[in-house]
Design an enzyme around this catalytic site. Structure first.
Site, mmCIF file in Angstrom:
data_model
loop_
_atom_site.group_PDB
_atom_site.id
_atom_site.type_symbol
_atom_site.label_atom_id
_atom_site.label_comp_id
_atom_site.label_asym_id
_atom_site.label_seq_id
_atom_site.Cartn_x
_atom_site.Cartn_y
_atom_site.Cartn_z
ATOM 1 N N GLU A 52 -11.485 -4.901 -15.300
ATOM 2 C CA GLU A 52 -12.441 -4.731 -14.202
ATOM 3 C C GLU A 52 -11.742 -4.710 -12.848
ATOM 4 O O GLU A 52 -12.124 -3.971 -11.959
ATOM 5 C CB GLU A 52 -13.506 -5.841 -14.233
ATOM 6 C CG GLU A 52 -14.468 -5.730 -15.407
ATOM 7 C CD GLU A 52 -15.307 -4.443 -15.368
ATOM 8 O OE1 GLU A 52 -15.387 -3.805 -14.308
ATOM 9 O OE2 GLU A 52 -15.858 -4.068 -16.412
ATOM 10 N N TYR A 133 -19.752 -7.594 -8.053
ATOM 11 C CA TYR A 133 -19.728 -6.688 -9.196
ATOM 12 C C TYR A 133 -18.881 -7.272 -10.337
ATOM 13 O O TYR A 133 -19.317 -7.350 -11.486
ATOM 14 C CB TYR A 133 -19.192 -5.300 -8.802
ATOM 15 C CG TYR A 133 -18.798 -4.541 -10.036
ATOM 16 C CD1 TYR A 133 -19.765 -3.937 -10.829
ATOM 17 C CD2 TYR A 133 -17.471 -4.531 -10.480
ATOM 18 C CE1 TYR A 133 -19.429 -3.323 -12.026
ATOM 19 C CE2 TYR A 133 -17.124 -3.921 -11.669
ATOM 20 C CZ TYR A 133 -18.106 -3.319 -12.437
ATOM 21 O OH TYR A 133 -17.768 -2.745 -13.624
ATOM 22 N N ASP A 151 -22.511 -1.040 -9.396
ATOM 23 C CA ASP A 151 -21.356 -0.313 -8.859
ATOM 24 C C ASP A 151 -21.834 1.076 -8.427
ATOM 25 O O ASP A 151 -23.037 1.359 -8.444
ATOM 26 C CB ASP A 151 -20.219 -0.236 -9.892
ATOM 27 C CG ASP A 151 -20.534 0.714 -11.032
ATOM 28 O OD1 ASP A 151 -21.718 1.089 -11.205
ATOM 29 O OD2 ASP A 151 -19.597 1.106 -11.753
#
Ligand code: SF4
Length: 350
Positions: A52, A133, A151
């Site tokens: 991520e 996020y 996102d």
């Protein structure tokens, strides 16, 4: 251009009632069509977290080789926490936004002091480099916690599904879309649902010419029903990017090349190695052009010129000669080089 004040098409009651069907259709589509990506083959929170962080501001295809190599070098939190800075930056070189690598390591050191990898949103959000996020993504994907991600892909999909006419860069509209994401989230399978929505944005509900004919949730999409899918989302006016020119010198001595290392206090690319700029070495003799190329960082496009040059006498340029070093060409691969220096070296030695 329409603004936040424009009348908004409220999602209809039918649409709200269709949430369960949207979840079902979206998950069925995702199970069949999802890309086979390395971070989807693991439940290890460390690996999911690394992916991520790498995927922030970087395309999937560019991340995959870095991800595999990074995890071979640093297979777990302890290995990352113990890594030497130069080794860490070399593994990250080319991905850009290097503060991500430094924050990863800072966070790894913090996690080492905890009884286990943090699993709830608040504890993840408190780690260096972890924003809303990333905390929601790791909490939902690795631990099944019910947090919706927001996102760029999700914002685009939801703004189209709800025919949102406000500017998606505004906080008001983002809050509206966050509420919608939360209402839609499949609370039994939050990680899978979040990934499905992001995958839909990446593969079907793409920025230009969305593939509505292939969309599993097309019948619930207000933008499609209104024929507005190509006009949404509205995202304000992009600021004009700036341009600038850089003149780099390729100076050889035997099998070595002259580089300088950015000091550790440098705001950008601290610890990275660069080819010298012409202004840094006013005494250098420039012998000829080796090539030029463009490189864009955020909103700035650099036109980079590379010259073959030679030094007469010692290196005594601006910025302190202590930063300059003769580095063996064969050692370049193991050093953290800026992307501009990598591209320039490829032209000079190619
Ligand atoms: Fe996007 Fe078209 Fe699907 Fe609507 S129908 S969500 S615009 S791909």
């Amino acid at each position: 251009m329409a603004g936040e004040g424009e009348t908004r098409h409220e999602p209809s009651e039918d649409w709200a009632l269709g949430a369960a069907e949207i979840r079902r259709r979206l998950l069925a589509w995702y199970r069949k069509h999802q890309r086979d990506l390395p971070w989807r083959r693991t439940q290890d929170p460390y690996r999911i977290w690394v992916s991520e962080i790498m995927l922030q501001q970087t395309r999937v295809a560019a991340v995959i080789p870095y991800y595999d190599r990074f995890l071979k070098l640093f297979p777990n939190v302890s290995a990352l926490a113990a890594a030497a800075e130069q080794e860490l930056l070399a593994a990250w070189a080319g991905l850009g936004y290097y503060s991500r690598a430094r924050n990863l390591q800072k966070a790894a050191k913090t996690v080492l002091g905890m009884p286990q990898f943090p699993s709830d949103y608040a504890a993840l959000r408190a780690l260096p480099g972890v924003g809303d996020y990333t905390a929601a993504a790791v909490a939902s994907i690795a631990f099944g916690r019910p947090h919706a991600v927001l996102d760029g892909n999700v914002l685009r999909v939801l703004s189209r599904m709800a025919a949102e006419r406000g500017d998606i860069k505004s906080q008001v509209v983002r809050r509206r879309l966050a509420a919608l994401a939360d209402a839609l989230l499949d609370r039994k399978r939050p990680g899978e649902f979040n990934q499905a929505l992001m995958e839909l944005g990446a593969m079907v509900c793409v920025p230009k010419q969305p593939l509505c004919g292939e969309c599993p949730v097309g019948r619930h999409c207000q933008a499609r029903l209104q024929g507005a899918e190509n006009r949404l989302p509205l995202n304000g006016v992009r600021p004009n990017g700036s341009r600038c020119e850089i003149h780099l010198l390729w100076i050889e001595k035997g099998d070595s090349i002259l580089l300088w290392q950015r000091p550790s206090a440098s705001k950008r690319l601290a610890g990275f190695w660069e080819l010298p700029e012409r202004e840094q070495l006013p005494a250098a003799e420039v012998h000829g052009a080796l090539g030029r190329f463009r490189h864009t960082i955020v909103n700035t496009t650099y036109l980079v010129h590379v010259y073959r040059a030679a030094m007469k006498g010692g290196v005594g340029g601006r910025g302190g000669s202590s930063h300059f070093h003769w580095v063996a060409k064969r050692a370049l691969e193991g050093l953290p080089l800026s992307t501009i220096t990598k591209k320039a070296s490829a032209r000079a030695s190619g």
